[in-house]
Design a protein around this motif. Structure first.
Motif, short mmCIF file in Angstrom:
data_model
loop_
_atom_site.label_atom_id
_atom_site.label_comp_id
_atom_site.label_asym_id
_atom_site.label_seq_id
_atom_site.Cartn_x
_atom_site.Cartn_y
_atom_site.Cartn_z
N PRO A 182 5.04 18.92 17.82
CA PRO A 182 5.33 17.95 18.88
C PRO A 182 6.56 17.09 18.55
O PRO A 182 7.21 16.58 19.45
CB PRO A 182 4.07 17.08 18.93
CG PRO A 182 2.99 17.98 18.44
CD PRO A 182 3.65 18.82 17.37
N TYR A 216 0.22 21.61 16.02
CA TYR A 216 -0.18 20.93 17.25
C TYR A 216 -0.99 19.69 16.90
O TYR A 216 -1.93 19.76 16.13
CB TYR A 216 -1.05 21.85 18.12
CG TYR A 216 -0.39 23.17 18.44
CD1 TYR A 216 0.46 23.29 19.52
CD2 TYR A 216 -0.62 24.29 17.65
CE1 TYR A 216 1.07 24.50 19.82
CE2 TYR A 216 0.00 25.51 17.93
CZ TYR A 216 0.84 25.61 19.01
OH TYR A 216 1.45 26.79 19.30
N GLN A 247 0.51 13.33 19.89
CA GLN A 247 1.40 12.24 19.50
C GLN A 247 0.89 10.89 19.97
O GLN A 247 1.05 9.89 19.27
CB GLN A 247 2.81 12.47 20.06
CG GLN A 247 3.59 13.50 19.30
CD GLN A 247 4.99 13.64 19.85
OE1 GLN A 247 5.17 13.98 21.02
NE2 GLN A 247 5.98 13.37 19.03
#
Length: 147
Positions: A36, A125, A128
């Protein structure tokens, strides 16, 4: 000959030891790391991403709690990531967040594709927003005076 899982487990040990040279030993020189936070290509960029994590969270630690055991390649793992934000941490807009002293606990997963005993592609993965909320800012601006 090491399996994809052997390489993934050794990479995890190197990450938890914060041994950047060992971490890079498990990546192909032209490897691609996608997360991310962005994409890194090659040892130099991948090293930079790990350095950012290790600087921002000097006690950064991965604990695997699920592995897709019926698949050798990619090696897919679900993790709990823990650490304490005591160092500078680079934000997506290029600013650095000074250490907050806040602990983090994140759920994450990754898949590592191994070719010729080296990781060719690593996909990470995590949420955030979960990270930023634990650091104290979530969906709000860090600087309330900016627009």
């Amino acid at each position: 000959m090491a399996t994809s899982w052997d390489i993934k487990h050794r990479l995890t040990e190197a990450i938890n030891a914060h041994d950047l040279h060992r971490v890079l030993d498990y990546y192909h020189p032209d490897a691609v790391y996608v997360s991310p936070a962005g994409m890194a290509e090659g040892h130099e960029q991948i090293a930079w991403l790990y350095e950012q994590m290790f600087k921002g969270f000097p006690d950064y630690h991965l604990t695997a709690w699920f592995e897709v055991s019926d698949c050798d390649n990619p090696a897919v793992t679900e993790w709990t990531v823990t650490g304490t934000h005591t160092g500078r941490f680079l934000l997506p807009d290029g600013r650095e967040l000074e250490g907050t002293g806040r602990p983090i606990t994140l759920r994450a997963s990754c898949s590592a594709f191994v070719e010729n005993q080296k990781i060719a592609t690593h996909r990470e993965y995590f949420d955030q927003l979960e990270l930023y909320t634990q650091l104290g800012f979530g969906l709000t601006n860090l600087d309330a005076t900016s627009s």
